[in-house]
Motif scaffolding. Structure first.
Motif, PDB file in Angstrom:
ATOM      1  N   VAL A   1     -12.592  -9.161  -0.169  1.00 49.01           N
ATOM      2  CA  VAL A   1     -11.821  -9.178   1.075  1.00 49.01           C
ATOM      3  C   VAL A   1     -11.067 -10.496   1.215  1.00 49.01           C
ATOM      4  N   ALA A   2     -11.733 -11.599   0.911  1.00 46.83           N
ATOM      5  CA  ALA A   2     -11.072 -12.901   1.006  1.00 46.83           C
ATOM      6  C   ALA A   2      -9.903 -13.006   0.028  1.00 46.83           C
ATOM      7  N   ALA A   3     -10.014 -12.323  -1.105  1.00 45.94           N
ATOM      8  CA  ALA A   3      -8.982 -12.432  -2.141  1.00 45.94           C
ATOM      9  C   ALA A   3      -7.756 -11.578  -1.841  1.00 45.94           C
ATOM     10  N   ILE A   4      -7.958 -10.361  -1.303  1.00 44.58           N
ATOM     11  CA  ILE A   4      -6.819  -9.447  -1.177  1.00 44.58           C
ATOM     12  C   ILE A   4      -6.721  -8.769   0.186  1.00 44.58           C
ATOM     13  N   GLY A   5      -7.654  -9.033   1.095  1.00 44.72           N
ATOM     14  CA  GLY A   5      -7.593  -8.440   2.428  1.00 44.72           C
ATOM     15  C   GLY A   5      -8.401  -7.159   2.524  1.00 44.72           C
ATOM     16  N   GLY A   6      -9.013  -6.943   3.669  1.00 45.08           N
ATOM     17  CA  GLY A   6      -9.919  -5.823   3.841  1.00 45.08           C
ATOM     18  C   GLY A   6      -9.276  -4.461   3.716  1.00 45.08           C
ATOM     19  N   GLN A   7      -7.979  -4.351   4.054  1.00 46.12           N
ATOM     20  CA  GLN A   7      -7.296  -3.058   3.958  1.00 46.12           C
ATOM     21  C   GLN A   7      -7.297  -2.535   2.529  1.00 46.12           C
ATOM     22  N   ARG A   8      -7.410  -3.443   1.568  1.00 48.84           N
ATOM     23  CA  ARG A   8      -7.337  -3.060   0.159  1.00 48.84           C
ATOM     24  C   ARG A   8      -8.715  -2.927  -0.490  1.00 48.84           C
ATOM     25  N   VAL A   9      -9.776  -3.054   0.265  1.00 44.42           N
ATOM     26  CA  VAL A   9     -11.129  -3.062  -0.311  1.00 44.42           C
ATOM     27  C   VAL A   9     -11.930  -1.894   0.249  1.00 44.42           C
ATOM     28  N   MET A  10     -12.426  -1.024  -0.636  1.00 46.92           N
ATOM     29  CA  MET A  10     -13.232   0.130  -0.249  1.00 46.92           C
ATOM     30  C   MET A  10     -14.553   0.077  -1.026  1.00 46.92           C
ATOM     31  N   PRO A  11     -15.577  -0.572  -0.479  1.00 45.70           N
ATOM     32  CA  PRO A  11     -16.802  -0.776  -1.247  1.00 45.70           C
ATOM     33  C   PRO A  11     -17.600   0.516  -1.429  1.00 45.70           C
TER      34      PRO A  11
ATOM     35  N   MET B   1       0.846  -1.187   0.000  1.00 48.14           N
ATOM     36  CA  MET B   1       0.000   0.000   0.000  1.00 48.14           C
ATOM     37  C   MET B   1       0.888   1.247   0.000  1.00 48.14           C
ATOM     38  N   THR B   2       0.349   2.330  -0.574  1.00 47.78           N
ATOM     39  CA  THR B   2       1.122   3.552  -0.640  1.00 47.78           C
ATOM     40  C   THR B   2       1.078   4.320   0.671  1.00 47.78           C
ATOM     41  N   ASP B   3       0.132   4.035   1.556  1.00 47.38           N
ATOM     42  CA  ASP B   3      -0.073   4.815   2.763  1.00 47.38           C
ATOM     43  C   ASP B   3      -1.032   4.023   3.635  1.00 47.38           C
ATOM     44  N   HIS B   4      -1.095   4.402   4.930  1.00 47.86           N
ATOM     45  CA  HIS B   4      -2.032   3.705   5.795  1.00 47.86           C
ATOM     46  C   HIS B   4      -3.479   4.050   5.469  1.00 47.86           C
ATOM     47  N   ARG B   5      -3.696   5.138   4.734  1.00 43.90           N
ATOM     48  CA  ARG B   5      -5.054   5.480   4.326  1.00 43.90           C
ATOM     49  C   ARG B   5      -5.456   4.599   3.144  1.00 43.90           C
ATOM     50  N   PRO B   6      -6.504   3.807   3.285  1.00 39.92           N
ATOM     51  CA  PRO B   6      -6.816   2.823   2.246  1.00 39.92           C
ATOM     52  C   PRO B   6      -7.308   3.419   0.939  1.00 39.92           C
ATOM     53  N   TRP B   7      -7.556   4.716   0.895  1.00 43.35           N
ATOM     54  CA  TRP B   7      -8.005   5.327  -0.354  1.00 43.35           C
ATOM     55  C   TRP B   7      -6.855   5.958  -1.130  1.00 43.35           C
ATOM     56  N   HIS B   8      -5.636   5.816  -0.673  1.00 44.35           N
ATOM     57  CA  HIS B   8      -4.493   6.344  -1.409  1.00 44.35           C
ATOM     58  C   HIS B   8      -4.038   5.354  -2.473  1.00 44.35           C
TER      59      HIS B   8
END
Length: 296
Positions: free
Chosen positions: A69-79, A1-8
């Protein structure tokens, strides 16, 4: 991830693979999410307009989030959690949190042309779910415009943390930065990527990485890093495709490009109709030109 903010970073508004009978192919969707991350994307945005959320059943919509979420983890998913009612949007935000997501994306009320009080109440209600909310400004389709002054108020009252800007007016980036400097700007339309990246965008909620992730990610990073020679060259090559993201037929176009590059886009659910022959020919030609140039 580029940052702890999941929308970055580059977040792909994922197209949803459908079978010939128009059922959801969850296995292909899981594989698609993983493939996007493997090819440099930072995460995915399921249940947006590109994901045809409006024509999914509640059970399908929930399972799409859980699959990602199961595929890539919740941190990477912004529904996307858009709905006609604020209570329903809040329930979708709560479902996202229960699935493990760290943020959600929310349109303003879109069943009618909402006034400012309604918009504020809508975002306040969904924020009660406890997840950071990224506003989605799409005045073309929703007829509700989250102008910079309103965005600043939403941010100032703690209802939103970022905005996906799809108005097409790149001048707004600078006004938003003046009024709400801590509000993160996200590129919302593929065909203004370079302009908004240079204006300080922190992320891109993107369409065409569904088909060409590596080239799209390279373009985004060149733009935000100020490598204008690389960015301009890629932007010129990709723009015949990127501009489809701002057209009515964006879902059909992106799914066709996915099919052409060897992914699985598949059909769309009604009321979306197939591309007209001349539209299909234009998408096909632009996609094949990009592939011939070595873009992937």
């Amino acid at each position: 991830m580029t940052d702890h903010r999941p929308w970055h970073g580059v977040l792909v508004a994922t197209a949803l693979p459908l079978n010939d009978d128009l059922s959801v192919d969850y296995d292909k969707y899981a594989e698609h999410c993983a493939w996007l991350v493997e090819n440099g994307c930072d995460g995915v945005v399921p249940n947006g307009s590109l994901g045809e959320y409006q024509v999914l059943t509640p059970e399908e919509r929930a399972r799409v989030v859980e699959t990602a979420v199961a595929a890539i983890g919740g941190q990477r998913v912004m529904p996307g959690v858009a709905a006609y009612g604020s209570a329903e949007s809040r329930r979708w935000a709560e479902q996202a949190g229960e699935a493990g997501c760290r943020a959600v994306m929310l349109l303003p009320p879109n069943a009618y042309r909402a006034d400012e009080r309604s918009v504020l109440a809508h975002y306040a209600e969904v924020a009660k779910a406890g997840l950071p909310v990224v506003a989605y400004n799409n005045p073309v389709d929703t007829k509700v415009d989250l102008v910079p002054e309103l965005l600043a108020r939403l941010h100032g009252e703690g209802h939103i943390r970022a905005v996906k800007e799809f108005s097409g007016d790149v001048r707004r980036a600078y006004r938003i930065a003046e009024l709400a400097p801590e509000l993160d700007l996200l590129i919302g339309a593929d065909d203004v990527l370079l302009e908004l990246a240079l204006a300080g965008a922190k992320g891109w909620v993107a369409g065409y990485p569904n088909a060409l992730p590596q080239a799209s990610v390279e373009l985004y990073h060149a733009a935000v890093d100020g490598d204008l020679d690389t960015a301009r060259d890629l932007y010129r090559q990709l723009h015949p495709l990127l501009r489809w993201d701002s057209r009515v037929e964006f879902v059909q176009a992106i799914k066709l490009s996915m099919d052409l590059v060897g992914r699985h886009g598949g059909p769309c659910r009604p009321p979306r109709m197939p591309l007209l022959p001349e539209q299909e020919a234009a998408v096909r030609a632009a996609t094949e030109k990009a592939l011939a140039a070595g873009l992937s």
